[in-house]
Design an enzyme around this catalytic site. Structure first.
Site, PDB file in Angstrom:
ATOM      1  N   CYS A   1       7.878   5.340   1.010  1.00 44.23           N
ATOM      2  CA  CYS A   1       8.032   6.496   0.108  1.00 44.23           C
ATOM      3  C   CYS A   1       8.768   7.679   0.719  1.00 44.23           C
ATOM      4  O   CYS A   1       9.822   8.082   0.223  1.00 44.23           O
ATOM      5  CB  CYS A   1       6.670   6.950  -0.383  1.00 44.23           C
TER       6      CYS A   1
ATOM      7  N   LYS B   1      12.608   7.499   1.670  1.00 45.06           N
ATOM      8  CA  LYS B   1      13.392   7.267   0.451  1.00 45.06           C
ATOM      9  C   LYS B   1      13.346   8.489  -0.482  1.00 45.06           C
ATOM     10  O   LYS B   1      14.363   8.926  -1.014  1.00 45.06           O
ATOM     11  CB  LYS B   1      12.805   6.028  -0.234  1.00 45.06           C
TER      12      LYS B   1
HETATM   13  C1  UDX Z   1       2.901   8.917   0.475  1.00 42.11           C
HETATM   14  C2  UDX Z   1       2.172  10.077  -0.242  1.00 42.11           C
HETATM   15  O1  UDX Z   1       1.115  10.562   0.584  1.00 42.11           O
HETATM   16  C3  UDX Z   1       1.651   9.608  -1.589  1.00 42.11           C
HETATM   17  O2  UDX Z   1       1.046  10.697  -2.272  1.00 42.11           O
HETATM   18  C4  UDX Z   1       2.818   9.060  -2.398  1.00 42.11           C
HETATM   19  O3  UDX Z   1       2.400   8.594  -3.659  1.00 42.11           O
HETATM   20  C5  UDX Z   1       3.517   7.943  -1.635  1.00 42.11           C
HETATM   21  O4  UDX Z   1       3.930   8.423  -0.358  1.00 42.11           O
HETATM   22  P1  UDX Z   1       2.175   6.765   1.898  1.00 42.11           P
HETATM   23  O5  UDX Z   1       3.633   6.476   2.076  1.00 42.11           O
HETATM   24  O6  UDX Z   1       1.264   5.651   1.536  1.00 42.11           O
HETATM   25  O7  UDX Z   1       1.957   7.899   0.778  1.00 42.11           O
HETATM   26  O8  UDX Z   1       1.667   7.354   3.288  1.00 42.11           O
HETATM   27  P2  UDX Z   1       1.098   8.720   3.882  1.00 42.11           P
HETATM   28  O9  UDX Z   1      -0.329   8.560   4.187  1.00 42.11           O
HETATM   29  O10 UDX Z   1       1.466   9.882   3.051  1.00 42.11           O
HETATM   30  O11 UDX Z   1       1.909   8.761   5.273  1.00 42.11           O
HETATM   31  C6  UDX Z   1       3.329   8.765   5.295  1.00 42.11           C
HETATM   32  C7  UDX Z   1       3.846   8.807   6.701  1.00 42.11           C
HETATM   33  O12 UDX Z   1       3.600  10.074   7.298  1.00 42.11           O
HETATM   34  C8  UDX Z   1       3.232   7.775   7.653  1.00 42.11           C
HETATM   35  O13 UDX Z   1       4.249   7.213   8.442  1.00 42.11           O
HETATM   36  C9  UDX Z   1       2.267   8.588   8.496  1.00 42.11           C
HETATM   37  O14 UDX Z   1       2.062   8.026   9.764  1.00 42.11           O
HETATM   38  C10 UDX Z   1       2.999   9.923   8.569  1.00 42.11           C
HETATM   39  N1  UDX Z   1       2.122  11.074   8.811  1.00 42.11           N
HETATM   40  C11 UDX Z   1       1.196  11.442   7.863  1.00 42.11           C
HETATM   41  C12 UDX Z   1       2.251  11.820   9.966  1.00 42.11           C
HETATM   42  O15 UDX Z   1       3.085  11.509  10.839  1.00 42.11           O
HETATM   43  N2  UDX Z   1       1.451  12.911  10.155  1.00 42.11           N
HETATM   44  C13 UDX Z   1       0.526  13.312   9.226  1.00 42.11           C
HETATM   45  O16 UDX Z   1      -0.157  14.312   9.477  1.00 42.11           O
HETATM   46  C14 UDX Z   1       0.395  12.537   8.054  1.00 42.11           C
END
Ligand code: UDX
Length: 438
Positions: free
Chosen positions: A260, A263
């Site tokens: 997500c 992209k």
């Molecule tokens: C995300 C959004 O949170 C969600 O609301 C949307 O619908 C889809 O995209 P997701 O891709 O499942 O969800 O993952 P998320 O938990 O948001 O983490 C995304 C990325 O950020 C991961 O690679 C995670 O490791 C990274 N991340 C997240 C960090 O590096 N630091 C943080 O504090 C939080």
């Protein structure tokens, strides 16, 4: 209510299962006969905690079924949810061909009033295009409305995110369509925000971009912390305690990945450019994200002088914990870069190894059966994904397994003091280098 979901991928399948769980009668459509066959056999093609049980339960209760027939889906549902992929194109803009194709198919089978809800993440103004397409290809006189209802579920917690949402966004232009979609969500007892279609579409990209911005902000801070001797964990805690800032999404690490954020940020930049209102702040968010991995690799190179032929253990391949998803995973990019420099990589991930084995880089690395096996004879350990199980590995056993005791903790998972006490040199993100104390 009778509902139809078109597209049984991550979003479609979870949404369908949760709608069925609250009592709706749901038909999930997918054009991949193999996927439909798998789902009919009670198996789900992805790892998502709680989802398989939910699918099985609701299939057995006859509230959830799967089909390859869009016609069946259009006939069944009063509300038709579109949840097909919107992949990126090389320039970052969104490929809307699947959405357009579904809109044409719906038009072909539409016989009486339906609400067509776009759940896929799409650029602002897509709803207008969907309506135009259905009008163009549909039978004259058949009524319909288009609504935007973006999803905010996270992989790994998709079921609870859907069952207990922070908010439901419903963007529509008629009272009739908004009322129907509100009725769909009544059982979830969540706050509902009603908007026009364009605002709802924009909310999705704006939300994900803001979350990515928070991550890049803390990652930029981590570099300043390293240069100044501060601890990014403490700084993040200190700023996050301010309710206006909030504690979430302030974890410094190797940067964001997944299907997500990379992209959606690229798409939002392209959308803003197309609208003639460039969003340059987001370009900086992207740059910081890339830079974070580059400087992590630079620190490994700096520690080793030469990376070629160094045996390196990598813990974690998924883009984040609690998922087997390796799409746009920073851990995978990291492994690719290490391999390109001639390092010998032994990797372990609790759930993502099967998916990683299908990637081109798989033939250049070995996969271990446990974290300790990956670390056997290694000259360094890299933690690339923050799986909770890595915190319970016995540091004494880890030290005994490794040839040279260095931990590069790309997710700040291990306690630096404990690592130092067990004889490791510890390098986290935004916390400086902690030398061994053993
Ligand atoms: C995300 C959004 O949170 C969600 O609301 C949307 O619908 C889809 O995209 P997701 O891709 O499942 O969800 O993952 P998320 O938990 O948001 O983490 C995304 C990325 O950020 C991961 O690679 C995670 O490791 C990274 N991340 C997240 C960090 O590096 N630091 C943080 O504090 C939080």
């Amino acid at each position: 209510m009778k509902l139809t979901i078109i597209g049984s991928g991550y979003v479609g399948l979870t949404t369908g299962a949760c709608f069925a769980e609250v009592g709706h009668h749901v038909v999930c459509v997918d054009n991949d006969p193999k996927k439909v066959e798998t789902l009919l056999a009670g198996q789900i093609p992805i790892y998502e905690p709680g989802l398989e049980a939910l699918v099985k339960k609701n299939v057995a209760a006859r509230r959830l079924r799967f089909t390859t027939s869009t016609e069946e889906g259009v006939n069944h549902g009063e509300v038709l949810f579109i949840a097909v992929p919107t992949p990126p194109q090389p320039d970052g803009s969104v490929d809307l061909s699947f959405i357009e194709k579904v809109a044409r198919e719906i038009a072909q089978f539409l016989e009486s009033y339906r609400v067509i809800v776009d759940k896929s993440t799409v650029p602002v103004k897509t709803g207008e295009r969907v309506a135009q397409t259905i009008r163009r290809y549909g039978k004259p006189g058949v009524e319909f409305d288009v609504v935007s209802n973006p999803e905010f579920l996270r992989e790994g917690s998709a079921v609870p995110d859907l069952m207990k949402p922070d908010r439901i966004v419903i963007g529509g232009n008629t009272d009739r369509s908004i009322a129907l979609v509100q009725k769909v969500y009544e059982p979830f007892a969540a706050p509902v925000l009603v908007t026009d279609i364009n605002s709802a579409e924009l909310i999705k990209h704006a939300a994900n971009s803001f979350l990515a911005l928070k991550i890049s902000y803390v990652n930029a801070l981590s570099e300043i912390c390293e240069a100044s001797g501060a601890d990014v964990l403490k700084v993040a805690e200190g700023i996050g305690a301010d309710k206006r800032i909030g504690r979430e999404f302030l974890k410094a690490g190797l940067g964001y990945g997944g299907s997500c954020f990379p992209k959606d940020i690229a798409a939002f930049i392209a959308i803003a450019d197309q609208l003639g209102t460039p969003f340059t702040l987001l370009k900086e968010v992207q740059r910081i994200n890339q830079h974070q991995l580059d400087r992590f690799i630079a620190s490994i190179r700096e520690a080793f002088w030469v990376l070629k032929d160094k045996k390196i253990a990598v813990w974690g391949l998924a883009f984040k914990p609690n998922t087997d998803d390796v799409r746009s995973s920073v851990a995978i990019t990291l492994v690719e870069k290490l391999v390109a420099e001639g390092a010998i990589v032994s990797a372990y991930d609790p759930k993502a190894m099967e998916k990683a084995k299908a990637l081109p880089v798989a033939s250049s690395i070995t996969f271990a059966a446990s974290p300790l096996e990956a670390a056997q004879g290694a000259e360094a350990l890299i933690i690339a994904t923050e799986w909770p199980e890595f915190t319970s590995v016995d540091l004494a056993e880890l030290r005994a397994a490794m040839l040279a005791p260095i931990i590069f903790d790309g997710r700040n998972l291990i306690d630096p003091t404990a690592a130092a006490d067990f004889g490791f040199q510890y390098r986290g993100i935004g916390r400086g280098v902690v030398e061994t104390r053993a």
